[in-house]
Scaffold this motif. Sequence first.
Motif, PDB file in Angstrom:
ATOM      1  N   TYR A  43       0.788  -1.227   0.000  1.00 27.54           N
ATOM      2  CA  TYR A  43       0.000   0.000   0.000  1.00 27.54           C
ATOM      3  C   TYR A  43       0.825   1.285   0.000  1.00 27.54           C
ATOM      4  O   TYR A  43       0.264   2.344  -0.254  1.00 27.54           O
ATOM      5  CB  TYR A  43      -0.927   0.039   1.219  1.00 27.54           C
ATOM      6  N   GLY A  44       2.096   1.211   0.330  1.00 28.42           N
ATOM      7  CA  GLY A  44       2.886   2.424   0.427  1.00 28.42           C
ATOM      8  C   GLY A  44       2.653   3.141   1.744  1.00 28.42           C
ATOM      9  O   GLY A  44       1.952   2.644   2.619  1.00 28.42           O
ATOM     10  N   HIS A  45       3.223   4.308   1.902  1.00 29.24           N
ATOM     11  CA  HIS A  45       3.170   4.980   3.196  1.00 29.24           C
ATOM     12  C   HIS A  45       1.808   5.569   3.516  1.00 29.24           C
ATOM     13  O   HIS A  45       1.502   5.789   4.667  1.00 29.24           O
ATOM     14  CB  HIS A  45       4.260   6.054   3.304  1.00 29.24           C
ATOM     15  N   ARG A  46       0.970   5.815   2.541  1.00 30.31           N
ATOM     16  CA  ARG A  46      -0.326   6.420   2.841  1.00 30.31           C
ATOM     17  C   ARG A  46      -1.163   5.542   3.764  1.00 30.31           C
ATOM     18  O   ARG A  46      -1.846   6.043   4.644  1.00 30.31           O
ATOM     19  CB  ARG A  46      -1.074   6.715   1.555  1.00 30.31           C
ATOM     20  N   MET A  47      -1.102   4.248   3.608  1.00 30.50           N
ATOM     21  CA  MET A  47      -1.827   3.330   4.481  1.00 30.50           C
ATOM     22  C   MET A  47      -1.314   3.456   5.909  1.00 30.50           C
ATOM     23  O   MET A  47      -2.085   3.432   6.862  1.00 30.50           O
ATOM     24  CB  MET A  47      -1.661   1.899   3.966  1.00 30.50           C
ATOM     25  N   LEU A  48      -0.005   3.611   6.068  1.00 30.09           N
ATOM     26  CA  LEU A  48       0.575   3.706   7.405  1.00 30.09           C
ATOM     27  C   LEU A  48       0.109   4.948   8.152  1.00 30.09           C
ATOM     28  O   LEU A  48       0.103   4.975   9.380  1.00 30.09           O
ATOM     29  CB  LEU A  48       2.107   3.690   7.323  1.00 30.09           C
ATOM     30  N   LEU A  49      -0.284   5.983   7.421  1.00 29.49           N
ATOM     31  CA  LEU A  49      -0.747   7.208   8.066  1.00 29.49           C
ATOM     32  C   LEU A  49      -2.072   6.998   8.788  1.00 29.49           C
ATOM     33  O   LEU A  49      -2.384   7.728   9.722  1.00 29.49           O
ATOM     34  CB  LEU A  49      -0.900   8.324   7.028  1.00 29.49           C
ATOM     35  N   SER A 107       0.458   8.295  18.656  1.00 37.15           N
ATOM     36  CA  SER A 107       1.252   9.519  18.713  1.00 37.15           C
ATOM     37  C   SER A 107       2.691   9.262  18.285  1.00 37.15           C
ATOM     38  O   SER A 107       3.252  10.022  17.511  1.00 37.15           O
ATOM     39  CB  SER A 107       1.209  10.129  20.112  1.00 37.15           C
ATOM     40  N   TRP A 108       3.292   8.169  18.745  1.00 41.79           N
ATOM     41  CA  TRP A 108       4.678   7.945  18.326  1.00 41.79           C
ATOM     42  C   TRP A 108       4.768   7.279  16.966  1.00 41.79           C
ATOM     43  O   TRP A 108       5.732   7.473  16.240  1.00 41.79           O
ATOM     44  CB  TRP A 108       5.529   7.264  19.390  1.00 41.79           C
ATOM     45  N   GLN A 109       3.759   6.536  16.558  1.00 46.79           N
ATOM     46  CA  GLN A 109       3.748   6.027  15.190  1.00 46.79           C
ATOM     47  C   GLN A 109       3.705   7.210  14.230  1.00 46.79           C
ATOM     48  O   GLN A 109       4.466   7.258  13.264  1.00 46.79           O
ATOM     49  CB  GLN A 109       2.549   5.124  14.938  1.00 46.79           C
ATOM     50  N   GLN A 110       2.843   8.175  14.513  1.00 52.12           N
ATOM     51  CA  GLN A 110       2.744   9.346  13.655  1.00 52.12           C
ATOM     52  C   GLN A 110       4.048  10.149  13.666  1.00 52.12           C
ATOM     53  O   GLN A 110       4.453  10.694  12.640  1.00 52.12           O
ATOM     54  CB  GLN A 110       1.569  10.230  14.083  1.00 52.12           C
ATOM     55  N   ALA A 111       4.736  10.191  14.819  1.00 50.82           N
ATOM     56  CA  ALA A 111       6.014  10.905  14.889  1.00 50.82           C
ATOM     57  C   ALA A 111       7.069  10.213  14.024  1.00 50.82           C
ATOM     58  O   ALA A 111       7.840  10.881  13.326  1.00 50.82           O
ATOM     59  CB  ALA A 111       6.482  10.998  16.339  1.00 50.82           C
ATOM     60  N   VAL A 112       7.112   8.881  14.055  1.00 46.38           N
ATOM     61  CA  VAL A 112       8.055   8.144  13.201  1.00 46.38           C
ATOM     62  C   VAL A 112       7.748   8.419  11.734  1.00 46.38           C
ATOM     63  O   VAL A 112       8.640   8.718  10.939  1.00 46.38           O
ATOM     64  CB  VAL A 112       7.992   6.619  13.480  1.00 46.38           C
ATOM     65  N   ILE A 113       6.481   8.342  11.379  1.00 48.59           N
ATOM     66  CA  ILE A 113       6.075   8.558   9.993  1.00 48.59           C
ATOM     67  C   ILE A 113       6.417   9.976   9.545  1.00 48.59           C
ATOM     68  O   ILE A 113       7.008  10.177   8.482  1.00 48.59           O
ATOM     69  CB  ILE A 113       4.575   8.245   9.815  1.00 48.59           C
ATOM     70  N   ALA A 114       6.093  10.957  10.385  1.00 47.93           N
ATOM     71  CA  ALA A 114       6.374  12.348  10.025  1.00 47.93           C
ATOM     72  C   ALA A 114       7.875  12.584   9.862  1.00 47.93           C
ATOM     73  O   ALA A 114       8.306  13.248   8.911  1.00 47.93           O
ATOM     74  CB  ALA A 114       5.804  13.288  11.087  1.00 47.93           C
ATOM     75  N   HIS A 115       8.669  12.023  10.756  1.00 46.74           N
ATOM     76  CA  HIS A 115      10.120  12.199  10.674  1.00 46.74           C
ATOM     77  C   HIS A 115      10.674  11.563   9.403  1.00 46.74           C
ATOM     78  O   HIS A 115      11.489  12.158   8.699  1.00 46.74           O
ATOM     79  CB  HIS A 115      10.797  11.615  11.910  1.00 46.74           C
ATOM     80  N   GLU A 116      10.258  10.348   9.098  1.00 44.77           N
ATOM     81  CA  GLU A 116      10.759   9.655   7.908  1.00 44.77           C
ATOM     82  C   GLU A 116      10.349  10.383   6.624  1.00 44.77           C
ATOM     83  O   GLU A 116      11.139  10.526   5.705  1.00 44.77           O
ATOM     84  CB  GLU A 116      10.275   8.205   7.882  1.00 44.77           C
ATOM     85  N   HIS A 122      10.696   6.416   3.179  1.00 45.74           N
ATOM     86  CA  HIS A 122       9.454   5.706   3.453  1.00 45.74           C
ATOM     87  C   HIS A 122       9.476   5.238   4.909  1.00 45.74           C
ATOM     88  O   HIS A 122      10.476   4.714   5.374  1.00 45.74           O
ATOM     89  CB  HIS A 122       9.315   4.503   2.518  1.00 45.74           C
ATOM     90  N   PRO A 123       8.384   5.395   5.674  1.00 42.87           N
ATOM     91  CA  PRO A 123       8.385   5.007   7.085  1.00 42.87           C
ATOM     92  C   PRO A 123       8.310   3.509   7.336  1.00 42.87           C
ATOM     93  O   PRO A 123       8.652   3.047   8.433  1.00 42.87           O
ATOM     94  CB  PRO A 123       7.153   5.705   7.646  1.00 42.87           C
TER      95      PRO A 123
END
Length: 165
Positions: A43-49, A107-116, A122-123
Motif C-alpha cells: 500500500y505504500g506509506h499512505r496506508m501507514l498514516l 502519537s509515536w507512530q505518527q512521529a516516526v512517519i512524520a520524521h521519515e 518511506h516510514p
Amino acid sequence: MTPTLTTSTGAYSPAAVPADYAATRAGILWTAANLAADTRRRYGHRMLLDVDLLAWTLNTLTQHHPRRERTIIATYPAACAAARRAAAVSNPYLTPDLHGSPNAWMSWQQAVIAHEIAEHRHPGPQLWAIFATAATLASQPGDITEGLLPGRWPDIDRHRPNHTQ
C-alpha cells in the motif's frame, strides 16, 4: 522503479510465528513487523498514516487464534510498551514525555512517519526496524528451536527512497 520486497537478492523474509507463540510479546511484535513490511509493499506509506499497526496486529492475531484471544489481549500492553521503548531508542524525538502515555501508540507512530517523510524516506522500513528490535529483545532463548523464526530484511536500505547504492 521502486524495488519490491520480493527482489531476488536479499529479499525480505517474514518472521514465522507458530500458533504457540502468537500470544507472546515476541510473537505479537514479529507479527507487527511483518504487517509493517507488507503494508510498505502493498500500500505504500499512505496506508501507514491511517492505521495503528499494533491494534491491527491484535485484531489479526485474535481472528486467527481465537482460543488464545484472552492471552493475546493480556500480553498486548507489554508488547506495546516494548515497541514504544524500541521507538524511543531509535529516535531522540520519540521520548515518552513528548509522546504521551505508554498506550498512546498512534502519537509515536505518527512521529516516526512524520520524521521519515520529512527526511524523504518511506516510514515502513523504520517501523519494521522498531518492531524487529523490540521482538528480538522480547525473545527467549528457546524460541528459535520451538519454531519462532525472526524476520530478516537484509536489503532494508534499498527500500528507502533516495538511498544511494
